[in-house]
Design an enzyme around this catalytic site. Structure first.
Site, PDB file in Angstrom:
ATOM      1  N   GLY A 199      23.864  69.203  33.762  1.00 13.17           N
ATOM      2  CA  GLY A 199      22.934  68.903  32.678  1.00 13.17           C
ATOM      3  C   GLY A 199      22.656  70.154  31.856  1.00 13.17           C
ATOM      4  N   SER A 208      22.711  70.686  28.764  1.00 17.17           N
ATOM      5  CA  SER A 208      21.979  70.560  27.496  1.00 17.17           C
ATOM      6  C   SER A 208      20.492  70.276  27.716  1.00 17.17           C
ATOM      7  CB  SER A 208      22.606  69.464  26.639  1.00 17.17           C
ATOM      8  OG  SER A 208      22.744  68.304  27.410  1.00 17.17           O
ATOM      9  N   ASP A 249      16.449  70.745  28.784  1.00 19.51           N
ATOM     10  CA  ASP A 249      15.425  71.682  28.336  1.00 19.51           C
ATOM     11  C   ASP A 249      15.382  72.992  29.126  1.00 19.51           C
ATOM     12  OD1 ASP A 249      13.992  70.849  26.205  1.00 19.51           O
ATOM     13  OD2 ASP A 249      12.081  70.852  27.310  1.00 19.51           O
ATOM     14  N   LEU A 250      15.389  72.839  30.466  1.00 16.26           N
ATOM     15  CA  LEU A 250      15.232  74.021  31.311  1.00 16.26           C
ATOM     16  C   LEU A 250      16.423  74.951  31.217  1.00 16.26           C
ATOM     17  CD1 LEU A 250      13.508  72.839  34.564  1.00 16.26           C
ATOM     18  CD2 LEU A 250      13.002  74.903  33.296  1.00 16.26           C
ATOM     19  N   HIS A 271       9.604  78.236  40.370  1.00 16.94           N
ATOM     20  CA  HIS A 271       9.746  79.503  39.635  1.00 16.94           C
ATOM     21  C   HIS A 271       8.499  80.365  39.720  1.00 16.94           C
ATOM     22  CE1 HIS A 271       7.787  77.407  36.243  1.00 16.94           C
ATOM     23  NE2 HIS A 271       7.567  78.595  35.715  1.00 16.94           N
ATOM     24  N   LYS A 327       7.687  84.734  39.995  1.00 15.87           N
ATOM     25  CA  LYS A 327       6.974  85.532  38.981  1.00 15.87           C
ATOM     26  C   LYS A 327       6.636  86.872  39.621  1.00 15.87           C
ATOM     27  CE  LYS A 327       4.929  81.840  36.211  1.00 15.87           C
ATOM     28  NZ  LYS A 327       5.382  82.058  34.843  1.00 15.87           N
ATOM     29  N   ASP A 345       3.204  67.651  39.004  1.00 18.38           N
ATOM     30  CA  ASP A 345       3.934  68.633  38.201  1.00 18.38           C
ATOM     31  C   ASP A 345       3.553  70.059  38.589  1.00 18.38           C
ATOM     32  OD1 ASP A 345       5.601  69.619  36.198  1.00 18.38           O
ATOM     33  OD2 ASP A 345       4.030  69.570  34.671  1.00 18.38           O
ATOM     34  N   HIS A 361       3.453  74.722  42.095  1.00 16.88           N
ATOM     35  CA  HIS A 361       3.014  76.076  41.766  1.00 16.88           C
ATOM     36  C   HIS A 361       1.665  76.468  42.387  1.00 16.88           C
ATOM     37  CE1 HIS A 361       6.347  75.512  39.217  1.00 16.88           C
ATOM     38  NE2 HIS A 361       5.724  75.163  38.104  1.00 16.88           N
ATOM     39  N   LYS A 401      -3.843  79.603  27.515  1.00 18.78           N
ATOM     40  CA  LYS A 401      -2.737  79.694  28.476  1.00 18.78           C
ATOM     41  C   LYS A 401      -3.122  80.831  29.412  1.00 18.78           C
ATOM     42  CE  LYS A 401       1.720  79.928  29.948  1.00 18.78           C
ATOM     43  NZ  LYS A 401       2.310  78.927  30.810  1.00 18.78           N
TER      44      LYS A 401
END
Ligand code: BG6
Length: 442
Positions: free
Chosen positions: A12, A14, A16-17, A167, A171, A224, A229, A322
């Site tokens: 995949g 193409s 977004d990620l 992810h 960080k 999500d 996270h 953010k």
């Protein structure tokens, strides 16, 4: 640098990620001169009109990426196409002049993942020793589906071949949590319920769902962000420190910390709130959607080291700022003693600690002052999380990836609340876009 010849197969390409995170991260690893000399990307796609130039439009080191990326069009449901893919990869290997490791990167929904893993597993590809699967979240959608997915993948691949991505673990400032806890005796000695009153983890986003309608309608904030996270950040905060030189124990220690957690219940109700930003239903074209874009939950640990410490998660989309942080509030005997430690993950990564000190002058007045450290004042670049994800997968270091046991624990923690939220439909707080968390919670 780890110089293993490597072929990265992006299923995949193409998506977004891949476009926003993965390909730019590869460009960056190349710039840091850390990419293996023999390295190729094979972008697998169902479509036959993918424009690679467009995918790399805003990526640094575009020339390197263009030179080393090949598109491979195939039908992901057709087993014979996997044999075709195998021959294609072998051709690249023969150009390398030596055998290479194959890293398959998947950023696809869990139900599709299942069938693709099976087709790879049953094809000749799985007979190779040096094949790794790099799997994006979400890993399952609830406890049962995660258990099923784990046992399904286990049929075809060994645990050490699987790299489940979160992810946030990669960080820079998340990796620093353990180092900070271990390397500063003041904090090391007070990192427990005797000194700490409350742990607050906030992941607040200004963006909404950014067109990811189908994904978000099946997901929501709990799945999500909290399942992955926030729980991983908490695990890094609560886990035991590994012995010197035993970094490979980190995933198991995170798992142990997760296994002691549950959502707090107050006279039979979960201490949890959910909200949705005001234009969400219109955006997803579903006037009845109960999907939460905001969630706030209280947790507790039954580990004797942490029993009684309040743990609060807040996360949401379309909020005022953010900002991602872990706030540790220390116990106090009176108001003028409270100390607060803030581990800032973004923006302005760094650490601050509040202390009380006398104001200069004749009068005896005291105020709260902040000791503050920002990475950007001392270092020019902080590598992006995806650079570290890829670099560690190439190297074969599992410490930044989640174990299947961890994943199952995270779903175990959330399962009762997920079930309750499915059955209730009166408790959704509708909030204006750009709200402050405090205002949503009232
Ligand atoms: C992803 C979520 O895992 O993390 C997104 O699916 C979210 O919804 C993103 O926006 C946040 O990541 P970061 O690194 O921008 O904080």
């Amino acid at each position: 640098m780890d110089n293993k010849p490597t072929i990265l197969i992006i299923i995949g390409i193409s998506g977004d990620l891949s476009r926003k995170k993965l390909l730019p991260a590869i460009g960056q690893i190349f710039e840091s001169k850390m990419i293996p000399e023999k390295f190729k990307i094979v972008g697998v796609t169902r479509q036959n009109d993918v424009d690679i130039n467009h995918l790399l439009k805003n990526t640094h080191n575009k020339d390197y990426l263009l030179k080393n990326t090949e598109l491979f069009q195939m039908d992901l449901d057709d087993s014979s196409d996997y044999e075709r893919l195998k021959s294609h990869l072998e051709k690249i290997e023969s150009e390398f002049g030596e055998s290479a490791q194959y890293i398959f990167y998947f950023s696809i929904p869990p139900n599709i993942l299942k069938s693709i893993v099976e087709l790879i597993g049953k094809s000749g590809l799985a007979l190779r020793e040096n094949i790794k699967l790099l799997i994006e979240k979400p890993f399952g959608v609830d406890l049962q589906s995660a258990i099923d997915l784990v046992s399904h993948i286990d049929k075809y691949f060994k645990q050490e071949q699987i790299y489940r991505i979160d992810h946030y673990l990669a960080k820079e400032t998340a990796q620093n949590i353990i180092v900070f806890r271990n390397g500063n005796s003041l904090f090391k000695k007070t990192w427990n319920k005797d000194f700490i009153e409350k742990i607050e983890i906030t992941v607040s986003e200004e963006i909404g769902i950014e067109g990811r309608v189908k994904f978000y309608e099946q997901t929501g904030a709990l799945r999500d962000l909290i399942q992955s996270h926030l729980l991983q950040l908490l695990a890094l905060t609560l886990m035991e420190i590994p012995e010197e030189g035993h970094l490979n124990e980190i995933p198991y220690l995170r798992y142990k910390a997760l296994s002691r957690l549950q959502i707090v219940k107050d006279s039979n109700n979960f201490c949890a709130k959910r909200g949705q930003y005001d234009s969400y239903r219109e955006e997803v074209n579903n006037p009845d959607s109960m999907v939460e874009t905001f969630a706030s939950i209280n947790l507790e640990s039954d580990d004797p080291k942490w029993k009684g410490v309040k743990i609060i998660f807040n996360t949401g989309k379309a909020l005022k700022d953010k900002i991602t942080f872990i706030k540790i509030l220390y116990k106090k005997d009176n108001e003028h003693e409270s100390n607060e430690l803030l581990l800032r993950l973004q923006p302005n990564e760094g650490i601050s600690f509040s202390v009380w000190a006398k104001n200069p002058g004749y009068e005896h007045k005291i105020s709260r002052h902040i000791l503050d450290f920002s990475f950007k004042d001392h270092y020019e670049v902080l590598p992006m999380a995806y650079e570290q994800v890829l670099f560690n997968a190439i190297k074969g270091d599992h410490s930044l990836f989640t174990l299947s046991e961890e994943i199952i624990e995270t779903w175990r923690i959330l399962d009762p609340l997920q079930k309750e939220w499915i059955n209730q439909n009166q408790d959704l707080i509708i909030y204006p876009k750009g709200s402050d968390i405090k205002d949503i919670l009232g």
